[in-house]
Design an enzyme around this catalytic site. Structure first.
Site, short mmCIF file in Angstrom:
data_model
loop_
_atom_site.label_atom_id
_atom_site.label_comp_id
_atom_site.label_asym_id
_atom_site.label_seq_id
_atom_site.Cartn_x
_atom_site.Cartn_y
_atom_site.Cartn_z
N TYR A 48 -1.97 0.12 10.72
CA TYR A 48 -1.93 -0.36 9.34
C TYR A 48 -0.63 0.08 8.66
O TYR A 48 0.03 -0.70 7.96
CB TYR A 48 -3.15 0.19 8.61
CG TYR A 48 -3.27 -0.20 7.16
CD1 TYR A 48 -3.47 -1.53 6.80
CD2 TYR A 48 -3.20 0.76 6.15
CE1 TYR A 48 -3.58 -1.89 5.46
CE2 TYR A 48 -3.32 0.41 4.82
CZ TYR A 48 -3.51 -0.91 4.47
OH TYR A 48 -3.63 -1.26 3.15
N SER B 75 0.88 -1.17 0.00
CA SER B 75 0.00 0.00 0.00
C SER B 75 0.91 1.21 0.00
O SER B 75 2.09 1.11 0.39
CB SER B 75 -0.83 -0.01 1.29
OG SER B 75 -1.46 1.25 1.50
C1 8X3 Z 1 -4.97 1.61 1.50
C2 8X3 Z 1 -4.52 2.94 1.04
O1 8X3 Z 1 -4.32 5.41 1.61
O2 8X3 Z 1 -5.80 4.10 3.01
O3 8X3 Z 1 -3.99 0.66 1.41
O4 8X3 Z 1 -3.42 3.85 3.21
S1 8X3 Z 1 -4.52 4.10 2.29
#
Ligand code: 8X3
Length: 250
Positions: free
Chosen positions: A148, A135
């Site tokens: 994340y 990502s």
């Molecule tokens: C998802 C993209 O911009 O929400 O992997 O991190 S973001």
């Protein structure tokens, strides 16, 4: 004979679109996901088109079952590590450690499990490809994204390190890092099922990427000749020049 391509997280979104795309390119696709009904239906959809696909219900965080899966395969030329996801948008100060653990398990250890288990098969194939779907969150940081962001940085680091370690071996390591992609589940999962909040993520953005847009780049990268290593592809919608620089129309 067709080359076997394993795609994780194949029950929806980018994983499902990638499975369809690789099958259309002639790969014998193994669709890996936890949800049996969805992944079996997709495998049927692909085989009904006369292409090759089969489903394997598997949780990439279950190392024993991952090893059992690797032992079942006759061979494997391509591994697309797509399974992953985000949970929550809390700041570091209040993020739930259990959410962080779950994100690390699937986004990092899931990739490690599948990659370790299949590397011998990929090497034996003579031209193996490991692709990690990370990502932009594996390359930048942003408020509220930390669990994340940390996990995707981990996945990026795993891919980059493996590439160094594979030098001289017939395995290339690719990374595709998408920005804003509107899929049925990503934001819904991140926002704990709040569909209004999930929809608001894309509010006014003229054209967020679709799962198919990203899958096309994945299939393109995988189908380059074996000596061509697409180290890293960052794919964003035109409306998103950077994490916080998004064009929205009201
Ligand atoms: C998802 C993209 O911009 O929400 O992997 O991190 S973001």
């Amino acid at each position: 004979m067709s080359v076997t391509a394993v795609v994780t997280g194949a029950s929806s979104g980018i994983g499902a679109a990638t499975a369809r795309g690789l099958a259309a390119e002639g790969y014998d696709v193994v669709l890996v996901a936890r949800r049996a009904d969805r992944v079996e239906a997709l495998a049927r959809e692909i085989t009904d088109r006369g292409q090759k696909a089969r489903a394997r219900v598997l949780d990439v965080t279950d190392r024993d079952d991952v090893d059992a899966f690797a032992a079942e395969l006759d061979g494997c030329g391509v591994l697309v590590n797509n399974a992953g996801g985000a949970i929550g948008t809390e700041p570091v100060a209040t993020g739930d450690p259990q959410d962080w653990r779950t994100m690390y398990e699937v986004n990092v250890l899931g990739v490690l499990n599948m990659t370790q288990a299949l590397l011998p098969r990929l090497e034996e194939s003579g031209d193996g490809t490991v692709l990690v779907l990370t990502s932009v969150a594996g390359h930048v940081v942003y408020e509220g994204g930390a669990g994340y962001v940390a996990a995707k940085h981990g996945a990026h680091t795993l891919a980059a390190t493996l590439r160094l370690e594979m030098v001289g071996k017939p395995v290339r390591v690719l990374e595709v890092a998408p920005g804003m992609v509107k899929t049925e589940e990503f934001s819904l999962n991140r926002l704990r099922g709040d569909s209004e909040a999930a929809e608001a993520v894309y509010a006014g953005v003229p054209d967020p990427l679709t799962a198919e847009d990203v899958a096309e780049t994945v299939v393109w990268a995988v189908t380059r000749p074996p000596h061509v290593n697409i180290d890293l592809l960052v794919v964003r919608p035109r409306a998103q020049a950077a994490q916080h620089r998004v064009h929205r129309v009201s």
